[in-house]
Write a protein that holds these residues in place. Structure first.
Motif, PDB file in Angstrom:
ATOM      1  N   LEU A  27       0.828  -1.207   0.000  1.00 21.76           N
ATOM      2  CA  LEU A  27       0.000   0.000   0.000  1.00 21.76           C
ATOM      3  C   LEU A  27       0.861   1.255   0.000  1.00 21.76           C
ATOM      4  O   LEU A  27       0.601   2.210  -0.743  1.00 21.76           O
ATOM      5  CB  LEU A  27      -0.932  -0.006   1.209  1.00 21.76           C
ATOM      6  CG  LEU A  27      -2.090  -1.011   1.159  1.00 21.76           C
ATOM      7  CD1 LEU A  27      -2.871  -0.991   2.471  1.00 21.76           C
ATOM      8  CD2 LEU A  27      -3.027  -0.696  -0.006  1.00 21.76           C
ATOM      9  N   VAL A  28       1.887   1.259   0.839  1.00 22.64           N
ATOM     10  CA  VAL A  28       2.787   2.418   0.886  1.00 22.64           C
ATOM     11  C   VAL A  28       3.489   2.589  -0.459  1.00 22.64           C
ATOM     12  O   VAL A  28       3.600   3.713  -0.980  1.00 22.64           O
ATOM     13  CB  VAL A  28       3.817   2.243   2.021  1.00 22.64           C
ATOM     14  CG1 VAL A  28       4.879   3.333   1.955  1.00 22.64           C
ATOM     15  CG2 VAL A  28       3.120   2.293   3.375  1.00 22.64           C
ATOM     16  N   GLY A  34       1.986   6.567  -6.948  1.00 20.63           N
ATOM     17  CA  GLY A  34       1.049   7.574  -7.448  1.00 20.63           C
ATOM     18  C   GLY A  34       1.593   8.982  -7.301  1.00 20.63           C
ATOM     19  O   GLY A  34       1.475   9.810  -8.223  1.00 20.63           O
ATOM     20  N   ALA A  35       2.197   9.281  -6.135  1.00 24.13           N
ATOM     21  CA  ALA A  35       2.736  10.620  -5.920  1.00 24.13           C
ATOM     22  C   ALA A  35       3.893  10.904  -6.877  1.00 24.13           C
ATOM     23  O   ALA A  35       3.990  11.998  -7.455  1.00 24.13           O
ATOM     24  CB  ALA A  35       3.188  10.762  -4.467  1.00 24.13           C
ATOM     25  N   MET A  40       6.225  13.401 -11.699  1.00 23.25           N
ATOM     26  CA  MET A  40       6.967  13.260 -12.947  1.00 23.25           C
ATOM     27  C   MET A  40       6.168  13.812 -14.123  1.00 23.25           C
ATOM     28  O   MET A  40       6.721  14.444 -15.035  1.00 23.25           O
ATOM     29  CB  MET A  40       7.296  11.779 -13.180  1.00 23.25           C
ATOM     30  CG  MET A  40       8.338  11.212 -12.219  1.00 23.25           C
ATOM     31  SD  MET A  40       8.590   9.426 -12.453  1.00 23.25           S
ATOM     32  CE  MET A  40       9.141   9.407 -14.153  1.00 23.25           C
ATOM     33  N   THR A  41       4.840  13.575 -14.113  1.00 26.19           N
ATOM     34  CA  THR A  41       3.991  14.081 -15.199  1.00 26.19           C
ATOM     35  C   THR A  41       4.007  15.600 -15.241  1.00 26.19           C
ATOM     36  O   THR A  41       4.161  16.214 -16.312  1.00 26.19           O
ATOM     37  CB  THR A  41       2.559  13.568 -15.020  1.00 26.19           C
ATOM     38  OG1 THR A  41       2.569  12.138 -15.013  1.00 26.19           O
ATOM     39  CG2 THR A  41       1.663  14.063 -16.144  1.00 26.19           C
ATOM     40  N   ARG A  42       3.860  16.219 -14.077  1.00 26.77           N
ATOM     41  CA  ARG A  42       3.835  17.684 -14.036  1.00 26.77           C
ATOM     42  C   ARG A  42       5.203  18.257 -14.418  1.00 26.77           C
ATOM     43  O   ARG A  42       5.282  19.266 -15.127  1.00 26.77           O
ATOM     44  CB  ARG A  42       3.420  18.171 -12.649  1.00 26.77           C
ATOM     45  CG  ARG A  42       1.934  17.946 -12.364  1.00 26.77           C
ATOM     46  CD  ARG A  42       1.469  18.672 -11.120  1.00 26.77           C
ATOM     47  NE  ARG A  42       0.024  18.572 -10.980  1.00 26.77           N
ATOM     48  CZ  ARG A  42      -0.846  19.399 -11.534  1.00 26.77           C
ATOM     49  NH1 ARG A  42      -0.417  20.397 -12.289  1.00 26.77           N
ATOM     50  NH2 ARG A  42      -2.145  19.249 -11.372  1.00 26.77           N
ATOM     51  N   GLN A 157      -2.715   8.739 -16.613  1.00 28.42           N
ATOM     52  CA  GLN A 157      -2.012   8.490 -15.350  1.00 28.42           C
ATOM     53  C   GLN A 157      -2.831   7.601 -14.435  1.00 28.42           C
ATOM     54  O   GLN A 157      -2.301   6.692 -13.776  1.00 28.42           O
ATOM     55  CB  GLN A 157      -1.716   9.836 -14.676  1.00 28.42           C
ATOM     56  CG  GLN A 157      -1.036   9.728 -13.327  1.00 28.42           C
ATOM     57  CD  GLN A 157      -0.794  11.104 -12.726  1.00 28.42           C
ATOM     58  OE1 GLN A 157      -0.444  12.054 -13.421  1.00 28.42           O
ATOM     59  NE2 GLN A 157      -0.994  11.197 -11.424  1.00 28.42           N
ATOM     60  N   ALA A 158      -4.146   7.820 -14.375  1.00 26.02           N
ATOM     61  CA  ALA A 158      -5.020   6.991 -13.541  1.00 26.02           C
ATOM     62  C   ALA A 158      -5.054   5.555 -14.049  1.00 26.02           C
ATOM     63  O   ALA A 158      -5.027   4.602 -13.255  1.00 26.02           O
ATOM     64  CB  ALA A 158      -6.428   7.584 -13.511  1.00 26.02           C
TER      65      ALA A 158
END
Length: 447
Positions: A27-28, A34-35, A40-42, A157-158
């Motif tokens: 989970l971590v 995700g973060a 990276m996308t931004r 991304q999702a």
């Protein structure tokens, strides 16, 4: 007897900790993924917007002041710039596509350069990241803006994040299986050890013999060592009982015959002989009873020599009131040594008792130790022992003076106990007279 609280098995404890920790770890890792993906996308979008703003700036400077024809005639903006863009030169404004003019035009009136966030006012909830730059060309202020729709990127991304979650769940299931297999293989020797113990209990084998990991080897060695000790103690007990039975049976038979023979008179000589026989029986019984109480070096006990010697000195000082008992040591009262307390009392008590019987005025007890050896020396100021007799000291039943009370068992018991602890018992005459007895007890790690 109340039931003991039932504890979890090693397998259950490992699974109870490992499996939840794996879930938490996954989970971590998923949240961190995700973060990092969003960041990276931004960073990628902002870097590309900055580069295209620089390209647009170069085009403006190149074609200025004919910017409008240049923009409409240059297909590069349409083919390469897949972003929305806007330019304000004085009062003239160009926005592409026109549908974004309502949210982009107000931002052209601001002069600060940098990244900004744009949101559509309608229900489409379009989210744009834009780079705005203000420049001066031929003395005129030019504001240009390049923007990219983040909705498409967010959807991609999702999707990637979901597929990452699916892969993580599959990997988690594989790890579950690997953990179960690892726990089973790691604890397999425990099952073998349990089976071997059951075979040992049923008498099918005499010692534990299994192919175990090195972590279990010390345990198996200790169990086999304890079994050897039990066998040795059982053998000693059986030998002692056999010896006692053999040595007692004949005297008892003789005494019984004498007492049952009514025709034979009971004179003083016969009474003395019977008394001696009974005294020998009493000595043998006392010896075996005292020996049966010895714990030996494998009892896993610790004694406090200084405290115990002080108690014995005080007690024997009350028994032999004409003798001064003195303790000479530099050790602390809380100093401990790996020897069973009763065994230590037997060693020191018998030495002090023997010294008290022969001393004229003084008995000195010296206790000292090195890292691997404990030395107890008892010296008296008595008549000493002839040099020829020193080698025979400690023999069972030996009494150098029949006038002294006792059975001659004390030094024999000290000799026996010292041997059990793999120590040494030394006899010598002191320089000023009297007997000097030293007991050296090695530390178990040096044996």
């Amino acid at each position: 007897m109340p039931n003991a609280k039932r504890s979890l098995s090693i397998r259950a404890t490992l699974l109870l900790w490992l499996l939840p920790l794996l879930v938490v770890f996954m989970l971590v890792a998923w949240f961190i993924h995700g973060a990092l993906l969003e960041r990276m996308t931004r960073d990628f979008v902002q870097d590309r917007l900055h580069q295209e703003a620089v390209f647009l700036e170069n085009q403006i400077r190149r074609y200025y002041p004919q910017v409008d024809p240049s923009l409409s005639a240059n297909p590069y903006f349409e083919d390469v710039l897949h972003h929305a863009y806007a330019i304000r030169i004085g009062s003239r404004t160009w926005v592409s596509p026109e549908s974004l003019k309502g949210i982009i035009s107000p931002r052209l009136n601001q002069h600060a350069s940098g990244f900004i966030q744009l949101k559509s006012p309608d229900e489409s909830n379009q989210d744009y990241v834009a780079y705005r730059k203000a420049i001066i060309v031929d003395g005129n202020e030019v504001v240009l803006l390049v923007a990219e729709d983040m909705n498409v990127l967010n959807e991609s991304q999702a999707d990637l994040h979901v597929w990452t979650a699916v892969v993580a769940v599959g990997l988690l299931l594989v790890l579950f299986g690997l953990v179960l297999l690892a726990v089973y293989l790691a604890l397999k020797p425990v099952t073998q050890l349990k089976s071997s113990l059951q075979q040992l209990q049923r008498g099918e084998q005499e010692r534990l013999v299994i192919n175990a990991p090195k972590e279990f080897v010390p345990l198996i060695i200790q169990i086999n060592h304890l079994l050897n000790i039990l066998d040795q103690r059982l053998k000693r007990s059986r030998d002692a009982l056999a010896n006692l039975s053999h040595s007692v049976k004949t005297p008892i038979s003789v005494i019984q015959q004498v007492l049952e023979d009514t025709d034979r008179p009971m004179n003083d000589e016969l009474r003395i002989r019977l008394g001696r026989r009974l005294s020998e029986l009493d000595r043998q019984l006392e010896s075996e009873m005292r020996r049966s109480q010895f714990a030996g070096p494998d009892a896993g006990k610790h004694a406090r020599p200084i405290k115990q010697v002080r108690d014995l000195v005080w007690m024997l000082g009350r028994l032999y009131r004409n003798v001064n008992f003195e303790l000479d040591t530099r050790l602390e009262a809380e100093f401990s040594w790996p020897i069973e307390e009763h065994d230590f009392n037997e060693i020191v008590g018998n030495l002090l008792d023997n010294a008290g019987k022969w001393a004229k005025q003084n008995v000195v007890v010296v206790v000292k130790n090195s890292s691997m050896n404990l030395t107890i020396a008892v010296r008296d100021d008595g008549p000493g022992v002839p040099e020829s007799e020193l080698d025979t000291m400690g023999a069972r039943g030996l009494r150098l003076d029949e006038q002294m009370p006792g059975h001659g068992l004390g030094l024999a018991i000290v000799q026996d106990l010292t041997s059990r602890y793999q120590g040494a018992l030394l006899f010598a005459n002191g320089p000023g007279g009297g007997l000097s007895v030293e007991v050296h007890l090695p530390h178990p790690q040096s044996r």
